[in-house]
Motif scaffolding. Structure first.
Motif, short mmCIF file in Angstrom:
data_model
loop_
_atom_site.label_atom_id
_atom_site.label_comp_id
_atom_site.label_asym_id
_atom_site.label_seq_id
_atom_site.Cartn_x
_atom_site.Cartn_y
_atom_site.Cartn_z
N SER A 148 13.33 36.12 54.21
CA SER A 148 13.78 37.38 53.58
C SER A 148 13.75 37.27 52.06
CB SER A 148 15.18 37.77 54.06
OG SER A 148 16.13 36.81 53.65
N ASN A 149 14.05 36.07 51.53
CA ASN A 149 14.02 35.91 50.08
C ASN A 149 12.59 36.00 49.55
OD1 ASN A 149 15.47 35.72 47.71
ND2 ASN A 149 15.74 33.51 47.78
N CYS A 150 11.65 35.37 50.27
CA CYS A 150 10.22 35.43 49.87
C CYS A 150 9.69 36.87 49.99
CB CYS A 150 9.37 34.52 50.74
SG CYS A 150 9.67 32.76 50.50
N ASN A 389 14.50 40.06 58.31
CA ASN A 389 14.82 39.07 59.34
C ASN A 389 14.22 39.46 60.69
OD1 ASN A 389 16.22 37.45 57.57
ND2 ASN A 389 18.23 38.29 58.07
N GLU A 390 14.20 40.77 60.97
CA GLU A 390 13.58 41.23 62.22
C GLU A 390 12.11 40.82 62.26
OE1 GLU A 390 13.29 45.22 64.82
OE2 GLU A 390 12.58 45.53 62.77
N LYS A 391 11.41 40.99 61.14
CA LYS A 391 9.98 40.64 61.09
C LYS A 391 9.78 39.14 61.33
CE LYS A 391 8.58 44.77 60.31
NZ LYS A 391 7.86 45.45 61.39
N LEU A 392 10.69 38.34 60.78
CA LEU A 392 10.61 36.88 61.01
C LEU A 392 10.70 36.58 62.51
CD1 LEU A 392 10.75 33.87 60.02
CD2 LEU A 392 13.23 34.16 59.95
N LEU A 393 11.69 37.21 63.19
CA LEU A 393 11.91 36.94 64.62
C LEU A 393 10.78 37.46 65.49
CD1 LEU A 393 15.69 37.88 64.94
CD2 LEU A 393 14.73 35.59 64.85
#
Length: 501
Positions: A148-150, A389-393
């Motif tokens: 999320s930070n990136c 965060n959703e995109k990460l998961l």
């Protein structure tokens, strides 16, 4: 000996998503022999003091220093000192104003305590100057993912959403190792347009660049690509020491009391009896964190979606809607569901063998706690960095199914907004029961997709356990950071002796 010990001050921001991981991290430092002081207001300290006392009585050097929240000055009743206590935008504004007024008290305390390092939440950018005055490092505490930070950094830098014809058109976030598509509506308001918060966030991110480095509650095996990206492209030194809850909360009593002062044992044994009566991996746990309240319309869709899915479920709800009492009665009779009001012993539920998945708002603490338990997730982001965060998961780690949440909006703004066109926003915010049923069936069903996600989630759970053990990535990072801070302290002391002579 005490004088020789490294003394680190932790400054948490009073909202559960930020406070819980920082308190866990402070306790980790103490367990590695660091002299730790946590600065907090009275009501906030009362939520974690029990754990601190337990650690102190076990021989660790850890204490809380209390500061006075300016309740009267901002017009708040005593004890309303945490963002989660805000029931309207007006109250939240007052709480934030009160938090910002603490700077003077904190600076005096820092000067009196003369620590060797300040670990402060991202929301206190001014601590960079405080640390400079004391000639010590300030570490920026980021309570969410590297991803999320990136993602946020590249969206702010390149603004790929600026030239689109509509708010629902997709854009790709540049420079990421995975192809990540979003719509402007999924970005926080302050990024899309200039708001009163834009300047505050710019200051926060700017203070990260000026800090000694960033501490993440994440772990190498989960986000190695993004950990590398943050160090190279963003050029920021960082240490991942997570998942901190896996180091700290490893016995049932601590799991039960996490984030809460007292546990209602009678009620919880009823919950445990209900869970014990269910087959393994058959229950889906539904919780939207400590800040989100759903609109009536959304609660109706959610309740029917869960019932229609045919899965056993635990639903955690805030407030007392009559409709929910009817649902509670109905699912109690059918034994298919269990409704928990306000606060749930989340770690106990996630670790129970009957629990097979979670519906999450994609807050980072909930994600890590679900991963520790090896659970795949249904993603339902609401606001802030939750859509990243959703995109990460879903897209990068492939352990999540999206319900199709479309609009990044803090719940109060949905409830309170009286502007024309509100109904359109309301329509967009509501996730329909059919979408909920579909997501539950994929996650909890016997199909290939759900099976693969469960296997991947279990692999991450194993990695999470290994990383915090002696010799693991997170364990080594913590020791390395503490050693580095000790070396800096020695250099500073030698320099002081040289100057004094």
């Amino acid at each position: 000996m005490e004088a020789q010990k490294l003394h680190v001050i932790f400054l948490p921001f009073p909202t559960p998503g930020h406070m819980i991981p920082m308190i866990d991290t402070a306790r980790l430092f103490a367990k590695q022999g660091v002299n730790v002081t946590i600065i907090a207001t009275h009501a906030n300290a009362s939520t974690f003091q029990k754990s601190i006392d337990t650690d102190f009585n076990s021989g660790y050097s850890i204490k809380t220093q209390l500061i006075q929240f300016p309740s009267a000055q901002v017009g708040l009743p005593e004890g309303v000192e945490n963002v989660k206590d805000g029931t309207s935008n007006e109250i939240i504004d007052k709480i934030i104003r009160g938090i910002m007024m603490l700077q003077h008290q904190i600076d005096i305390m820092l000067h009196d305590l003369q620590p060797d390092c300040i670990v402060s939440d991202m929301a206190y950018p001014w601590t960079v100057e405080s640390a400079e005055k004391l000639n010590i490092p300030r570490i920026y505490f980021y309570s969410s993912s590297y991803f999320s930070n990136c993602a946020s950094y590249f969206v702010r830098k390149y603004r790929p959403h600026d030239d689109l014809v509509s708010d629902t058109q997709k854009f790709t976030i540049p420079c990421l190792p995975n192809t990540i598509e979003m719509t402007p509506l999924q970005l926080a308001d302050w990024i899309r347009v200039k708001t009163s918060a834009t300047g505050l966030f710019v200051d926060m991110y700017d203070s990260e660049k000026r800090s000694y480095g960033t501490l993440y509650n994440s772990f190498h095996e989960l986000e190695s690509d993004y950990e590398a990206l943050s160090k190279t492209t963003m050029g920021i030194k960082s240490w991942s020491v997570g998942p901190v809850s896996a180091w700290i909360n490893n016995d049932d009593e601590r799991k039960a009391n996490r984030g809460n002062m007292e546990m209602n044992i009678g009620k919880d044994s009823e919950l445990l009896n209900w869970l014990n009566s269910k087959p393994n991996d058959s229950v889906i746990y539904v919780c939207f964190g400590s800040l989100t309240r759903l609109s009536h319309k959304q609660i109706v869709e959610l309740a029917y979606g869960l019932e229609n899915s045919g899965s056993n479920f635990i639903l955690v709800v805030k407030g007392g809607e009559d409709f929910l009492h009817d649902i509670e009665k109905r699912v109690k009779e059918s034994k298919k569901g269990y409704v928990i009001w306000n606060w749930a012993p989340q770690l106990l539920i996630l670790d129970h063998p009957a629990t097979g998945g979670i519906v999450t708002h994609c807050g980072w603490n909930s994600i890590l706690e679900s991963l520790n338990a090896g659970l795949p997730m249904i993603t339902w982001p609401m606001f802030a960095e939750q859509f990243y965060n959703e995109k990460l998961l879903v897209d990068a780690l492939k352990i999540g199914v999206s319900v199709g949440s479309k609009v990044n909006k803090f719940w109060l703004n949905v409830v309170e907004e009286k502007a024309p066109g509100l109904n359109i926003v309301e329509e967009e915010v509501v996730v329909k029961r059919e979408e909920i049923v579909k997501a539950v069936e994929i996650l909890m069903g016997s199909g290939q997709e759900g099976e693969t996600m469960r296997m991947r989630a279990k692999k991450f759970a194993d990695a999470a356990k290994r990383t915090v053990e002696e010799g693991g990535h997170s364990f080594n990072n913590l020791i390395q950071l503490i050693d580095e801070l000790k070396s800096l302290k020695i250099v500073r002391e030698h320099e002081k002796i040289r100057l004094d002579n």
